[in-house]
Write an enzyme that holds these catalytic residues in place. Structure first.
Site, PDB file in Angstrom:
ATOM      1  N   TYR A 201     -47.263  -9.360   6.408  1.00  0.00           N
ATOM      2  CA  TYR A 201     -45.878  -9.561   6.018  1.00  0.00           C
ATOM      3  C   TYR A 201     -45.698  -9.513   4.497  1.00  0.00           C
ATOM      4  CZ  TYR A 201     -44.433 -10.949  10.725  1.00  0.00           C
ATOM      5  OH  TYR A 201     -44.136 -10.968  12.059  1.00  0.00           O
TER       6      TYR A 201
ATOM      7  N   TYR B 107     -45.561  -6.505  -0.506  1.00  0.00           N
ATOM      8  CA  TYR B 107     -44.901  -7.098  -1.666  1.00  0.00           C
ATOM      9  C   TYR B 107     -45.900  -7.357  -2.787  1.00  0.00           C
ATOM     10  CZ  TYR B 107     -40.978  -7.828   1.502  1.00  0.00           C
ATOM     11  OH  TYR B 107     -39.951  -7.631   2.387  1.00  0.00           O
TER      12      TYR B 107
END
Length: 794
Positions: free
Chosen positions: A429, A433
């Site tokens: 997840y 990023y």
């Protein structure tokens, strides 16, 4: 006016001035005062300021029920330009100054400050001096430290770069030059400054050499490549720590939450999709302001979680929106019973400011509720003050039991996503990023994909390219991109990775922690340090630092130097920094048989075997060539985070690398000659094969072109025949041609699709059958009418 007509820039006001001479004449060209304002800025920013000035000058939007007069619009535009100039002191370093200009300016200001100090200038006079040049007073612990910083050209140089860079970037944002349709995350100037800064730093590191008391030397560039300055190692370490936290959460049966926290609307200059101006933007907030706001919000969230007894652990990542405004992503693990309380606390503080724009109607404290109740009672509302205040909802009461629709209502400011363990690892997840905020690459060096913050029609959407802009953004605004929440400090982990626990005989907790750090097992390291809920002050291992801090260049005590890790209970010490290093410029050590590695680059000392054979045979050369090929292949496919290998594999790999360097230039020359000879024969065969393949390809291409030309010719002929057949008189020409040849004229056969034959019926066409049926029907109708007229007689 005639010149404006010739240039094609005549505006509506010019036409009005022709018809009505009393109206002022307004063209696209600013007046001399405005041009003076533009000259205060660099050329590319001056052009953007001029465009904004003209847009304000020629704005035809209504003000109330009337058009704003031309003179008033002119004054408004000039006032805006004047305020813009006032934000940048006239005597400050020019915004377009080069690095050479900046260094000269810093030296001159430091000398000027030194003269002021010799004249006995006090703090007030120094503040006025720094204000003239657009810098704050140096932040020193003592007056002597402030004076030394004021007279230091290095201090001036460092702060001028920071302040000037942020001012240019803030102006670029306000002018619309930083957004998804212009420049993503930060301006092109900031990216260029960051690249130049990296080149300067790299050149300096390559020119400096660290030499210890044993005579071992390394360039600082090599040392930097083996530490956290290397983006690949930095990314690998972050992923190792996240994966370790995930293993702990899975083992404990914890829940995972992925959150996104965004700043209020007044921090965002431009809209995300269209790139147009945000009407709610306050006009002055910078990414630095938004980062400080988010930092304050996160601090209040952590304090509230601690008061509520909710223990979380994970990582927080700060990344920019398309216009440079930062926002937070977080991956956190917690007990399943704490998820509801965690969400309420995070949302409570994330939406506290400007909650009205989200449609939330409550007051923050009971004191505010009583103040509102007093106003309502004074306005005539019935009831006691206590009853009225009790009916007013407070922040604590609202978030104690939020409704189902509240989460969708606040999703623009804070968003929650529960980790579904059945769909993959939780680290997935946040992996993208992390990567797009470091170098945009995966572990194998390939890109993580496209950066969807860019415009759809923009080039360079690859995350490896946009990561360079993220790096420049973070460096310009001084934003901390990654923060670990919970768990042991990473400093102890990094120090223990330098420690050779097997040779130095560490025991118990120190040995277990060093073994876990050496093998890259963050889960085991957290367990040895007491678990994810252990307070850092109570952990069994702490950093060992010098008792007396070193003195910095300004005569003030600095930070204490770390030299190892100590076990608090037993006092056992793991020394990880054993050597004293001296930094020299331009000195290297050559001609040595080996280059031992030391604790300076996270490795233990290695003894590299040298080639002691007096003369190598041809078999040795062939064996060396094969081993070098294998070594080159391994070097090409190996992961770049070698420091995370087990000690045995790492030592073997380092031995092979050092062995290659220790065999001498003569062996390498003979190997290259053998390779070149083999390569010559191989390339000759390759060239012959390529030549034959080219000839065959040309033949195939010629045949294909001939086939295509024939098909095109056939299509043109068929089209021409169809056009001729459609012309009038073609049937007569066909009949004449048939008579001349003595053949009966050719008639077209009726279309089979128009002929229909019922079972046992006629073979005539449908039209003929319908005509016959219609004639029979008419005949029958006529006979019926005749009978009706005669009454059936006759």
């Amino acid at each position: 006016m005639q010149q404006a007509l010739m240039q094609g820039v005549l505006r509506h006001d010019d036409l009005q001035a022709i018809k009505y001479p009393l109206l002022p004449n307004a063209t696209w060209l600013p007046d001399s005062q405005a041009r003076h304002y533009f000259g205060h800025f660099p050329r590319h920013l001056a052009r953007a300021i001029r465009r904004t000035w003209l847009a304000m000058r020629n704005d035809k939007s209504k003000r109330g029920c009337f058009w704003e007069p031309v003179d008033q619009r002119h004054d408004t535009a000039n006032a805006w330009a004047a305020r813009l100039v006032e934000l940048f002191p006239a005597e400050a370093l020019a915004m377009s100054a080069s690095e050479v200009d900046l260094v000269d300016f810093a030296k001159a200001r430091a000398a000027e400050a030194d003269r002021l100090l010799l004249d006995g200038a006090d703090r007030g006079r120094l503040e006025a001096f720094f204000q003239r040049y657009g810098l704050p007073l140096p932040d020193g612990r003592t007056d002597d430290g402030i004076a030394r910083r004021a007279a230091c050209s290095l201090w001036w140089r460092r702060n001028l770069r920071r302040v000037n860079g942020r001012r240019v970037e803030a102006l670029s944002i306000s002018l619309g030059l930083v957004q998804r349709h212009r420049a993503l995350y930060c301006s092109h100037d900031s990216v260029q400054r960051r690249q130049m800064q990296k080149r300067r730093n790299r050149a300096l590191l390559e020119a400096l050499t660290a030499i210890n008391e044993l005579g071992e030397s390394f360039t600082l560039a090599d040392v930097a490549d083996m530490g956290m300055a290397n983006p690949a190692i930095r990314r690998a370490e972050l992923m190792v720590r996240i994966a370790g936290f995930e293993h702990i959460a899975v083992g404990l049966g914890y829940a995972g939450e992925f959150i996104t926290v965004t700043a209020p609307s007044h921090f965002h200059p431009f809209r995300a999709k269209s790139g147009s101006k945000n009407p709610n933007y306050d006009g002055h907030s910078t990414p630095r302001d938004a980062a400080q706001y988010l930092g304050g919000v996160w601090g209040r969230i952590m304090a509230a979680l601690d008061r509520a007894g909710i223990k979380i652990f994970g990582f927080r990542v700060a990344e920019p929106h398309h216009d440079g405004t930062p926002h937070y992503h977080g991956l956190f693990f917690m007990h399943p019973d704490h998820v509801a309380g965690f969400r309420s606390i995070v949302a409570r503080y994330a939406v506290r400011e400007c909650r009205e724009e989200l449609g939330l109607d409550y007051v923050q404290t009971k004191a505010e509720a009583r103040a509102v109740a007093r106003q309502r009672k004074d306005a005539g509302q019935a009831g006691t003050l206590t009853d009225i205040a009790a009916a007013i909802q407070t922040e604590a009461g609202f978030w104690s039991r939020p409704g189902r629709g509240v989460w969708q209502q606040v999703s623009a400011r804070v968003h929650f996503k529960a980790i579904d363990w059945s769909k993959g690892t939780a680290a997935g997840y946040i992996a993208k990023y992390i990567s797009k905020n470091i170098d945009g690459a995966r572990q194998d060096g390939h890109s993580v994909g496209e950066d969807y913050e860019t415009a759809e029609d923009a080039k360079g959407r690859d995350a490896r390219l946009t990561a360079q802009r993220v790096d420049a953004w973070a460096a310009t605004w001084g934003i901390r991109q990654f923060q670990q929440v919970g768990g042991p400090p990473v400093g102890v982990w990094r120090e223990l990775r330098r420690f050779d626990y097997q040779q130095q005989g560490a025991e118990d907790v120190l040995m277990l922690a060093a073994s876990a750090a050496d093998t890259g097992n963050w889960r085991r390291f957290v367990e040895v340090m007491g678990g994810h809920e252990m307070r850092r002050a109570d952990m069994p291992l702490q950093m060992a630092k010098d008792s007396a801090p070193a003195t910095n260049r300004y005569g003030e005590p600095g930070q204490r130097r770390a030299f190892g890790v100590v076990e608090v209970s037993s006092g056992q010490l793991a020394v990880t920094r054993m050597h004293e290093w001296t930094i020299k410029r331009g000195e290297t050590v050559s001609g040595r048989d080996s280059a031992p590695w030391t604790g300076v680059n996270n490795s233990t000392e290695l003894q590299i075997p040298a080639n002691t054979a007096p003369e190598a045979t041809e078999e040795d050369h062939l064996r060396w060539m094969e081993e070098m090929d294998a070594s080159d292949c391994a070097a090409a496919i190996r992961p770049i985070d070698d420091s995370y290998l087990p000690p045995a594999q790492l030592k073997e790999r380092q031995d092979k690398e050092r062995w290659r360097m220790a065999n001498g230039e003569a062996v390498l020359r003979r190997i290259r000659q053998a390779r070149d000879a083999d390569l010559t024969g191989f390339m000759a065969s390759v060239n012959a094969w390529v030549k034959e393949a080219c000839i065959e390809a040309q033949q195939v291409r010629a045949a294909t072109l001939q086939k295509l030309a024939l098909k095109a010719s056939q299509k043109r002929v068929a089209k021409r025949f169809a056009e001729v057949a459609a012309q009038p008189g073609v049937e007569q020409i066909t009949d004449i041609k048939a008579a001349a040849l003595g053949k009966p004229p050719r008639r077209e056969r009726p279309n089979a699709s128009r002929t229909w034959k019922a079972p046992g019926g006629s073979s005539k066409s449908i039209a003929e059958q319908l005509a016959a049926a219609a004639a029979a029907a008419d005949q029958w109708t006529a006979s019926v009418n005749s009978i009706s007229r005669t009454g059936g007689r006759g």
